[in-house]
Design a protein around this motif. Structure first.
Motif, short mmCIF file in Angstrom:
data_model
loop_
_atom_site.label_atom_id
_atom_site.label_comp_id
_atom_site.label_asym_id
_atom_site.label_seq_id
_atom_site.Cartn_x
_atom_site.Cartn_y
_atom_site.Cartn_z
N TRP A 265 48.47 61.70 11.89
CA TRP A 265 48.60 62.55 10.70
C TRP A 265 47.45 62.25 9.75
O TRP A 265 47.08 61.09 9.55
CB TRP A 265 49.93 62.29 10.00
CG TRP A 265 49.91 62.54 8.50
CD1 TRP A 265 49.77 61.60 7.51
CD2 TRP A 265 50.03 63.80 7.83
NE1 TRP A 265 49.81 62.19 6.27
CE2 TRP A 265 49.97 63.54 6.43
CE3 TRP A 265 50.19 65.12 8.25
CZ2 TRP A 265 50.05 64.56 5.47
CZ3 TRP A 265 50.26 66.12 7.30
CH2 TRP A 265 50.19 65.84 5.94
N GLU A 281 52.73 65.65 -0.60
CA GLU A 281 53.96 64.89 -0.78
C GLU A 281 55.10 65.50 0.03
O GLU A 281 55.90 64.78 0.64
CB GLU A 281 54.32 64.82 -2.27
CG GLU A 281 53.36 63.97 -3.08
CD GLU A 281 53.62 64.04 -4.57
OE1 GLU A 281 54.41 64.92 -4.99
OE2 GLU A 281 53.02 63.24 -5.32
N HIS A 282 55.16 66.82 0.03
CA HIS A 282 56.21 67.49 0.79
C HIS A 282 56.04 67.27 2.29
O HIS A 282 57.00 66.91 2.98
CB HIS A 282 56.20 68.99 0.48
CG HIS A 282 57.22 69.76 1.24
ND1 HIS A 282 58.53 69.88 0.83
CD2 HIS A 282 57.14 70.42 2.44
CE1 HIS A 282 59.21 70.59 1.72
NE2 HIS A 282 58.38 70.94 2.70
N GLU A 284 54.41 64.92 3.88
CA GLU A 284 54.59 63.53 4.28
C GLU A 284 56.07 63.20 4.45
O GLU A 284 56.44 62.40 5.33
CB GLU A 284 53.91 62.61 3.26
CG GLU A 284 52.38 62.61 3.43
CD GLU A 284 51.63 62.03 2.25
OE1 GLU A 284 52.28 61.73 1.22
OE2 GLU A 284 50.39 61.91 2.34
N ARG A 285 56.93 63.84 3.67
CA ARG A 285 58.37 63.66 3.86
C ARG A 285 58.83 64.32 5.17
O ARG A 285 59.74 63.81 5.84
CB ARG A 285 59.15 64.24 2.68
CG ARG A 285 58.97 63.47 1.38
CD ARG A 285 59.98 63.89 0.34
NE ARG A 285 59.80 65.28 -0.08
CZ ARG A 285 59.02 65.67 -1.10
NH1 ARG A 285 58.35 64.75 -1.81
NH2 ARG A 285 58.92 66.93 -1.43
N GLN A 286 58.22 65.42 5.55
CA GLN A 286 58.62 66.13 6.76
C GLN A 286 58.28 65.36 8.04
O GLN A 286 58.89 65.59 9.08
CB GLN A 286 57.94 67.51 6.81
CG GLN A 286 58.35 68.44 5.69
CD GLN A 286 59.84 68.74 5.71
OE1 GLN A 286 60.40 69.09 6.74
NE2 GLN A 286 60.49 68.58 4.57
N ALA A 288 59.07 62.58 8.82
CA ALA A 288 60.25 61.82 9.26
C ALA A 288 61.04 62.57 10.31
O ALA A 288 61.79 61.96 11.09
CB ALA A 288 61.13 61.49 8.05
N GLU A 291 59.73 61.36 13.52
CA GLU A 291 60.16 59.98 13.74
C GLU A 291 61.62 59.94 14.16
O GLU A 291 62.01 59.14 15.02
CB GLU A 291 59.91 59.17 12.49
CG GLU A 291 58.43 58.98 12.18
CD GLU A 291 58.17 58.29 10.85
OE1 GLU A 291 57.17 57.56 10.76
OE2 GLU A 291 58.96 58.49 9.91
N SER A 430 58.18 74.58 -1.61
CA SER A 430 57.82 73.81 -2.80
C SER A 430 58.96 73.85 -3.81
O SER A 430 59.95 74.58 -3.63
CB SER A 430 56.56 74.39 -3.44
OG SER A 430 56.87 75.65 -4.05
N THR A 461 64.82 71.62 11.72
CA THR A 461 64.65 72.04 10.33
C THR A 461 65.19 73.45 10.04
O THR A 461 65.88 73.66 9.03
CB THR A 461 63.17 71.99 9.93
OG1 THR A 461 62.41 72.80 10.84
CG2 THR A 461 62.65 70.55 10.00
#
Length: 486
Positions: A265, A281-282, A284-286, A288, A291, A430, A461
């Motif tokens: 990434w 920021e959004h 980077e949360r996605q 997961a 993971e 957003s 998702t």
């Protein structure tokens, strides 16, 4: 929102038509009703041929009744991107210079869609000659975003993205040189796919060896992307590239196991590409999500240090070859961004071309080094959220000024320079409710595996299921729909 037909995927709708649960004429009627409802708001469909489409739908229903074997997209209504030639239907490329142009033959992607049973209904809006990732032109005006009709739908496949998002149709054909499938997909909460080189061939009388531009699909699901690819992929004798991929590849299972898949990434592609902080920021949360599926995510990137050079010079050469003659004939009505790009191409020297070829060679070496360690590359698709539709393009991104109309598109352009297959998938919204897309790339000709990984994210998702509410009176400008005379 009209009945449930518009919400159906292409797989669901074609299955229903095949089972005689819905007729092709019913599907078309819903499609045309939806155009009438949403187009005054988003101005995405610029030419419509309802009489011709009704005849095609009637023929489709007769074929259904006959008991004959039916093609995969049988009875599916679809407008086409106005840069893709459609025989007998005006194809303007969004330019006053081509306002009356009616092609004698279909481009290959359109011919294959028609052969697969598509009911062609009209054309969707584009920026002039597909130049830029915001859809506006002096002929038809601006296409706006179904989720926020004062904002951009992206481009150059902005009209396609807007009609797919608005439930006018389930899938559509687009094209992508510098992000024209991916950025509007990100802006409009749909899936956009840029295939590997010549997987969908692009025959050309000017440069059969061109590799930067691609044609490809948009849809609201990865499953529909695979369906589209299964009828449009395949070699063509006019294009001297490797054979690419057999269409049957895209009919294989989309199931996959992401355990152990290694994902690199990068928030800035390792070269300082500016991206709005809220997007990063959004996204980077996605990460997961991957993971949680067992993938390994690390910050890593191919070496993109020469990607801007490769993209910029190759694009300029392609523009000069393809659009130079039109500028000579009708340059006074063509937008300045096209003049700039063509003139850049005409000014390239032999040394420039030698350096570009060497840089592309080094870029490919860096790409292969990356894929020796990772399976997938993840990055921001768009550097900005959908912006004011009255702008020509964002003047700055995250405080960095845009020197050209391409600078705010670098997140897509640098990946175009690699020639890799790239997928944009809906990744949420957003704080203001605007769509955000995640860009995924895999190694050359691993297109189907890329779709499998994108679908794994999609299944976890479900963001594309969030439909826009398109309300009358919310348009940024008046529609420019032209109906083909009977």
């Amino acid at each position: 929102m009209p009945g449930t037909i518009g919400e159906l995927s292409a797989v669901e709708l074609t299955t229903a038509i095949r089972k005689k649960e819905i007729s092709a004429r019913e599907a078309l009627a819903d499609h045309l009703d939806r155009v009438a409802e949403v187009n005054p708001v988003i101005n995405a469909v610029v030419t419509l041929d309802p009489e011709g489409a009704q005849e095609l739908a009637h023929q489709a229903d007769e074929l259904t009744a006959s008991g004959a074997e039916l093609p995969l997209l049988h009875g599916l209504p679809m407008t086409h991107k106005d840069t893709n030639n459609t025989a007998g239907m005006r194809t303007t490329q969004g330019s006053l210079a081509l306002r009356e142009f009616v092609p004698d033959a279909d481009d290959l992607i359109i011919a294959r869609l028609k052969a697969a049973g598509v009911v062609s209904t009209g054309k969707s809006n584009v920026p002039e000659f597909g130049a830029g990732s915001h859809t506006f032109n002096d002929l038809f005006g601006t296409t706006t975003n179904p989720y926020a009709p004062a904002l951009s739908a992206g481009g150059s496949s902005g009209g396609v993205a807007a009609v797919v998002a608005s439930r006018v149709q389930s899938i559509g054909d687009g094209s992508d040189m510098g992000g024209s499938l991916r950025i509007p997909a990100s802006f409009c909460n749909v899936v956009g796919f840029r295939p590997s080189t010549a997987v969908i061939p692009m025959p050309s009388d000017v440069n059969a060896y061109a590799w930067l531009g691609r044609t490809g699909p948009m849809a609201r699901s990865v499953e529909d992307i695979a369906l589209f690819m299964s009828v449009t992929a395949g070699s063509d004798p006019r294009v001297p590239h490797p054979a690419g991929l057999d269409p049957a590849v895209f009919r294989s299972s989309l199931e996959t196991d992401m355990r152990g898949v290694r994902i690199g990434w990068s928030p800035d592609f390792g070269i300082g590409v500016p991206v709005e902080r809220g997007i990063l920021e959004h996204l980077e949360r996605q990460l997961a999500v991957f993971e949680g599926l067992g993938a390994i995510v690390e910050e890593a990137t191919p070496d993109f240090s020469e990607a801007d050079l490769v993209f910029g010079n190759t694009r300029a050469m392609d523009f000069a070859a393809g659009l130079g003659p039109i500028l000579e004939r009708a340059g006074d009505v063509i937008k300045p961004e096209v003049h700039w790009n063509v003139n850049k191409g005409l000014a390239l020297t032999a040394r420039d071309l030698i350096e570009t070829t060497a840089a592309r060679t080094r870029l490919e070496a860096g790409v292969q080094s990356f894929f020796g360690r990772y399976d997938l590359f993840a990055s921001p698709c768009a550097q900005v959220l959908p912006f004011d539709a009255t702008l020509r393009y964002p003047q700055s991104v995250a405080g960095v000024a845009s020197e050209t109309y391409l600078d705010w598109m670098r997140s897509a352009c640098v990946l175009s320079a690699t020639g890799l297959p790239v997928l944009s998938v809906p990744a949420g919204f957003s704080a203001a409710g605007l769509p955000i897309g995640l860009q995924l790339a895999s190694n050359h000709y691993t297109d189907m595996q890329l779709l499998r990984w994108g679908r794994a994210f999609e299944q976890q998702t479900g963001y594309a299921a969030v439909a826009p509410v398109v309300e009358a009176g919310a348009a940024a400008g008046a529609p420019f729909l032209t109906t083909v005379p009977a």
